[in-house]
Write an enzyme that holds these catalytic residues in place. Structure first.
Site, PDB file in Angstrom:
ATOM      1  N   ARG A  61       0.841  -1.195   0.000  1.00  0.00           N
ATOM      2  CA  ARG A  61       0.000   0.000   0.000  1.00  0.00           C
ATOM      3  C   ARG A  61       0.881   1.252   0.000  1.00  0.00           C
ATOM      4  O   ARG A  61       2.080   1.185   0.235  1.00  0.00           O
ATOM      5  CB  ARG A  61      -0.909   0.010   1.228  1.00  0.00           C
ATOM      6  CG  ARG A  61      -2.037  -0.997   1.186  1.00  0.00           C
ATOM      7  CD  ARG A  61      -2.803  -1.061   2.495  1.00  0.00           C
ATOM      8  NE  ARG A  61      -2.002  -1.662   3.562  1.00  0.00           N
ATOM      9  CZ  ARG A  61      -2.418  -1.821   4.814  1.00  0.00           C
ATOM     10  NH1 ARG A  61      -3.621  -1.385   5.172  1.00  0.00           N
ATOM     11  NH2 ARG A  61      -1.639  -2.392   5.718  1.00  0.00           N
ATOM     12  N   LYS A  84       1.560   2.251   7.294  1.00  0.00           N
ATOM     13  CA  LYS A  84       1.891   1.486   8.499  1.00  0.00           C
ATOM     14  C   LYS A  84       2.824   2.260   9.419  1.00  0.00           C
ATOM     15  O   LYS A  84       3.475   3.219   9.022  1.00  0.00           O
ATOM     16  CB  LYS A  84       2.543   0.159   8.108  1.00  0.00           C
ATOM     17  CG  LYS A  84       1.595  -0.808   7.420  1.00  0.00           C
ATOM     18  CD  LYS A  84       0.374  -1.136   8.275  1.00  0.00           C
ATOM     19  CE  LYS A  84       0.734  -1.943   9.508  1.00  0.00           C
ATOM     20  NZ  LYS A  84      -0.462  -2.195  10.368  1.00  0.00           N
ATOM     21  N   TYR A  99      -1.185   4.897  10.470  1.00  0.00           N
ATOM     22  CA  TYR A  99      -1.545   3.957  11.530  1.00  0.00           C
ATOM     23  C   TYR A  99      -0.340   3.842  12.451  1.00  0.00           C
ATOM     24  O   TYR A  99       0.793   3.658  11.985  1.00  0.00           O
ATOM     25  CB  TYR A  99      -1.865   2.563  10.957  1.00  0.00           C
ATOM     26  CG  TYR A  99      -3.203   2.456  10.263  1.00  0.00           C
ATOM     27  CD1 TYR A  99      -4.388   2.632  10.962  1.00  0.00           C
ATOM     28  CD2 TYR A  99      -3.281   2.164   8.907  1.00  0.00           C
ATOM     29  CE1 TYR A  99      -5.625   2.525  10.331  1.00  0.00           C
ATOM     30  CE2 TYR A  99      -4.500   2.059   8.255  1.00  0.00           C
ATOM     31  CZ  TYR A  99      -5.669   2.241   8.977  1.00  0.00           C
ATOM     32  OH  TYR A  99      -6.882   2.140   8.349  1.00  0.00           O
ATOM     33  N   HIS A 132      -0.717   2.225  16.092  1.00  0.00           N
ATOM     34  CA  HIS A 132      -0.884   1.032  16.931  1.00  0.00           C
ATOM     35  C   HIS A 132       0.163   0.976  18.052  1.00  0.00           C
ATOM     36  O   HIS A 132       0.917   0.008  18.198  1.00  0.00           O
ATOM     37  CB  HIS A 132      -0.801  -0.238  16.070  1.00  0.00           C
ATOM     38  CG  HIS A 132      -1.865  -0.322  15.015  1.00  0.00           C
ATOM     39  ND1 HIS A 132      -3.204  -0.433  15.304  1.00  0.00           N
ATOM     40  CD2 HIS A 132      -1.783  -0.284  13.659  1.00  0.00           C
ATOM     41  CE1 HIS A 132      -3.902  -0.480  14.181  1.00  0.00           C
ATOM     42  NE2 HIS A 132      -3.060  -0.382  13.165  1.00  0.00           N
ATOM     43  N   GLU A 192      -6.081   5.062  13.508  1.00  0.00           N
ATOM     44  CA  GLU A 192      -6.959   4.118  14.201  1.00  0.00           C
ATOM     45  C   GLU A 192      -7.682   4.695  15.410  1.00  0.00           C
ATOM     46  O   GLU A 192      -8.637   4.082  15.910  1.00  0.00           O
ATOM     47  CB  GLU A 192      -6.187   2.852  14.610  1.00  0.00           C
ATOM     48  CG  GLU A 192      -5.222   3.015  15.771  1.00  0.00           C
ATOM     49  CD  GLU A 192      -3.846   3.494  15.341  1.00  0.00           C
ATOM     50  OE1 GLU A 192      -2.956   3.479  16.200  1.00  0.00           O
ATOM     51  OE2 GLU A 192      -3.671   3.858  14.162  1.00  0.00           O
ATOM     52  N   SER A 204     -10.750  -2.254   8.104  1.00  0.00           N
ATOM     53  CA  SER A 204     -11.478  -3.307   8.805  1.00  0.00           C
ATOM     54  C   SER A 204     -12.345  -4.086   7.824  1.00  0.00           C
ATOM     55  O   SER A 204     -12.488  -5.303   7.926  1.00  0.00           O
ATOM     56  CB  SER A 204     -12.346  -2.699   9.911  1.00  0.00           C
ATOM     57  OG  SER A 204     -11.551  -2.135  10.927  1.00  0.00           O
ATOM     58  N   SER A 257     -21.313 -12.755  23.094  1.00  0.00           N
ATOM     59  CA  SER A 257     -19.908 -13.148  23.239  1.00  0.00           C
ATOM     60  C   SER A 257     -19.587 -13.280  24.723  1.00  0.00           C
ATOM     61  O   SER A 257     -19.572 -12.304  25.466  1.00  0.00           O
ATOM     62  CB  SER A 257     -18.997 -12.092  22.596  1.00  0.00           C
ATOM     63  OG  SER A 257     -17.653 -12.494  22.690  1.00  0.00           O
ATOM     64  N   VAL A 300     -11.864  -8.790  17.779  1.00  0.00           N
ATOM     65  CA  VAL A 300     -12.047  -7.976  18.983  1.00  0.00           C
ATOM     66  C   VAL A 300     -11.017  -6.853  19.023  1.00  0.00           C
ATOM     67  O   VAL A 300      -9.822  -7.085  18.868  1.00  0.00           O
ATOM     68  CB  VAL A 300     -11.920  -8.845  20.245  1.00  0.00           C
ATOM     69  CG1 VAL A 300     -12.031  -7.998  21.499  1.00  0.00           C
ATOM     70  CG2 VAL A 300     -13.001  -9.921  20.239  1.00  0.00           C
ATOM     71  N   LEU A 301     -11.489  -5.634  19.251  1.00  0.00           N
ATOM     72  CA  LEU A 301     -10.593  -4.485  19.254  1.00  0.00           C
ATOM     73  C   LEU A 301     -11.154  -3.374  20.112  1.00  0.00           C
ATOM     74  O   LEU A 301     -12.341  -3.067  20.052  1.00  0.00           O
ATOM     75  CB  LEU A 301     -10.395  -3.961  17.823  1.00  0.00           C
ATOM     76  CG  LEU A 301      -9.436  -2.793  17.638  1.00  0.00           C
ATOM     77  CD1 LEU A 301      -8.011  -3.215  17.932  1.00  0.00           C
ATOM     78  CD2 LEU A 301      -9.540  -2.232  16.228  1.00  0.00           C
ATOM     79  N   ALA A 326      -6.992  -8.648  15.132  1.00  0.00           N
ATOM     80  CA  ALA A 326      -6.559  -7.622  16.092  1.00  0.00           C
ATOM     81  C   ALA A 326      -5.066  -7.688  16.407  1.00  0.00           C
ATOM     82  O   ALA A 326      -4.617  -7.104  17.394  1.00  0.00           O
ATOM     83  CB  ALA A 326      -7.366  -7.759  17.383  1.00  0.00           C
ATOM     84  N   ILE A 327      -4.292  -8.364  15.575  1.00  0.00           N
ATOM     85  CA  ILE A 327      -2.879  -8.560  15.882  1.00  0.00           C
ATOM     86  C   ILE A 327      -2.106  -7.240  15.945  1.00  0.00           C
ATOM     87  O   ILE A 327      -1.114  -7.117  16.679  1.00  0.00           O
ATOM     88  CB  ILE A 327      -2.228  -9.532  14.860  1.00  0.00           C
ATOM     89  CG1 ILE A 327      -0.804  -9.922  15.288  1.00  0.00           C
ATOM     90  CG2 ILE A 327      -2.246  -8.946  13.463  1.00  0.00           C
ATOM     91  CD1 ILE A 327      -0.718 -10.602  16.639  1.00  0.00           C
ATOM     92  N   ASP A 328      -2.541  -6.221  15.206  1.00  0.00           N
ATOM     93  CA  ASP A 328      -1.889  -4.910  15.273  1.00  0.00           C
ATOM     94  C   ASP A 328      -1.871  -4.348  16.695  1.00  0.00           C
ATOM     95  O   ASP A 328      -0.986  -3.578  17.048  1.00  0.00           O
ATOM     96  CB  ASP A 328      -2.613  -3.893  14.373  1.00  0.00           C
ATOM     97  CG  ASP A 328      -2.143  -3.977  12.927  1.00  0.00           C
ATOM     98  OD1 ASP A 328      -0.959  -4.255  12.712  1.00  0.00           O
ATOM     99  OD2 ASP A 328      -2.966  -3.768  12.030  1.00  0.00           O
ATOM    100  N   ARG A 388       3.149 -14.371  18.522  1.00  0.00           N
ATOM    101  CA  ARG A 388       4.038 -13.553  17.702  1.00  0.00           C
ATOM    102  C   ARG A 388       3.314 -13.118  16.430  1.00  0.00           C
ATOM    103  O   ARG A 388       2.355 -13.752  15.995  1.00  0.00           O
ATOM    104  CB  ARG A 388       5.308 -14.319  17.338  1.00  0.00           C
ATOM    105  CG  ARG A 388       5.095 -15.565  16.479  1.00  0.00           C
ATOM    106  CD  ARG A 388       6.401 -16.287  16.236  1.00  0.00           C
ATOM    107  NE  ARG A 388       6.292 -17.448  15.377  1.00  0.00           N
ATOM    108  CZ  ARG A 388       5.982 -18.671  15.789  1.00  0.00           C
ATOM    109  NH1 ARG A 388       5.742 -18.882  17.080  1.00  0.00           N
ATOM    110  NH2 ARG A 388       5.935 -19.671  14.938  1.00  0.00           N
ATOM    111  N   VAL A 398      -0.842 -12.042  10.574  1.00  0.00           N
ATOM    112  CA  VAL A 398      -0.171 -11.047   9.726  1.00  0.00           C
ATOM    113  C   VAL A 398      -0.718  -9.664  10.062  1.00  0.00           C
ATOM    114  O   VAL A 398      -1.921  -9.415   9.971  1.00  0.00           O
ATOM    115  CB  VAL A 398      -0.378 -11.359   8.240  1.00  0.00           C
ATOM    116  CG1 VAL A 398       0.226 -10.269   7.368  1.00  0.00           C
ATOM    117  CG2 VAL A 398       0.245 -12.719   7.895  1.00  0.00           C
TER     118      VAL A 398
END
Length: 385
Positions: A15, A74, A93, A95, A117, A132, A234, A253-254, A282-284, A294, A313
């Site tokens: 991107r 990023k 972004y 994070h 974000e 998203s 949930s 989930v975020l 939600a790994i970011d 990881r 990823v």
């Protein structure tokens, strides 16, 4: 204002922070834009298109970064920290809640960090929502692929095969468990249903649960593809109830700006079928699955724990770079113009931009980040003078 557009260097991040059309909007407002050579190639934008839009092409990252305002996609990587300088306005972004080194680098160099974000408008997240949508849709597609035996999966086609003969029994359908019914979760669910699989959505907000149950698109897909859509609360009990049946788990989930809560415990993952798949959108923000230990990359996207493929990823939308870039930049451009026109002090009068300020003049101005990293918090409006 002088604005730099560096090439993204994260693994397989194709991107770019500005399209030629966005550059045109900035140059119309009398700003100068310096684009690193080849910055847009991964999204299909040539240097000549940027030049035609009014930008100047510079050969190095140093020259792109050496400007008053930097627009990226990023978060900067550690090799880019050397480009930071006091007063720089970084729009990207960030994070930060799971990234202490970057946070400290921004603070020590007194960089103004405005994070896509955490920007809010009327309760929504206008610059997080486009990605998203992309990440949710890609999550379902990726899960379907990694269910294949060539990836060590169970060898299931999510929707099975139905020859429409009522006298014959079709092959089994898969089950996708989607945790979180927001933008990413909804897009994951609709895409999964389009693949023909059964879907369970678990959501905490009672109002959102009712919206999802009545959603015309979900119900229409269920009718067309003859699959089941289940929407429920949930909770730990319901995750435990469905996780052992799931062929794919997509967790979305975020908490904006904050570190993601670990809603899926290791004991739950142990109950999953061998060959099933977990995608943590939600790994970011640190990830919401306990066994996601990881971050992975597009080169090596998964690892296996308890017989389950884990996909983590952090730049998932980067693989569909053209679509993702255009969707993101369409949303960011008006704010980029406003920031360039007025600078951070004037632009911060727009509450949406104000909510995006994470660092300013050596101070951490995001409360969720300060709580996650246990660093001192300063209210932006008290120091933006």
């Amino acid at each position: 204002m002088k604005i730099g557009l560096p090439k993204e260097i994260k693994n397989n991040e194709n991107r770019v922070g500005l399209t030629p059309e966005a550059v045109k909007q900035l140059t119309k407002n009398k700003h100068q834009v310096f684009v690193q050579k080849g910055a847009g190639i991964g999204s299909g934008f040539t240097d000549s298109e940027y030049v035609k839009a009014g930008a100047k092409i510079v050969p190095t990252a140093q020259q792109a970064w050496n400007n008053q305002m930097i627009v990226k996609v990023k978060e900067p990587l550690d090799s880019e920290y050397r480009f930071f300088k006091p007063g720089m306005l970084l729009f990207t972004y960030l994070h930060l809640a799971d990234n202490l080194p970057l946070t400290k680098a921004l603070l020590s160099k007194k960089v103004t960090g405005v994070a896509y974000e955490t920007m809010r408008k009327d309760g929504a997240l206008p610059l997080l929502a486009p990605m998203s949508r992309v990440a949710g849709r890609r999550a379902a597609i990726i899960a379907a692929d990694f269910m294949g035996s060539h990836h060590g999966g169970a060898g299931l086609l999510p929707g099975g095969v139905d020859d429409n003969d009522p006298k014959k029994v079709g092959t089994e359908k898969g089950l996708f468990l989607v945790i979180g019914g927001g933008v990413a979760g909804y897009n994951a669910a609709t895409t999964a249903m389009g693949l023909g699989t059964n879907v369970v959505i678990l959501e905490r907000n009672p109002q959102r649960i009712q919206q999802l149950k009545k959603d015309s698109k979900l119900n229409a897909l269920s009718k067309v593809f003859k699959n089941k859509i289940t929407v429920d609360v949930s909770s730990e009990a319901n995750i435990n109830k469905w996780i052992s049946r799931a062929d794919a788990l997509i967790s979305t989930v975020l908490i904006p700006g904050a570190k993601a809560p670990k809603v899926v415990k290791a004991a739950m993952v142990k109950k999953m079928k061998k060959g099933s798949v977990i995608i943590d959108v939600a790994i970011d923000q640190g990830g919401s699955v306990e066994t996601i230990t990881r971050t992975t990359t597009h080169d090596k996207p998964t690892y296996i724990t308890y017989g389950v493929s884990h996909y983590a990823v952090a730049n998932m939308p980067g693989a569909t770079s053209r679509t993702a870039t255009v969707a993101l930049v369409n949303a960011t451009t008006p704010y980029a113009v406003e920031l360039a026109n007025g600078g951070i002090k004037k632009a911060s009068k727009n509450i949406t931009i104000y909510e995006g300020i994470n660092t300013y003049n050596g101070k951490l101005t995001s409360k969720p980040v300060s709580e996650a990293l246990k660093l001192a918090f300063a209210e932006a409006k008290k120091i933006l003078i």
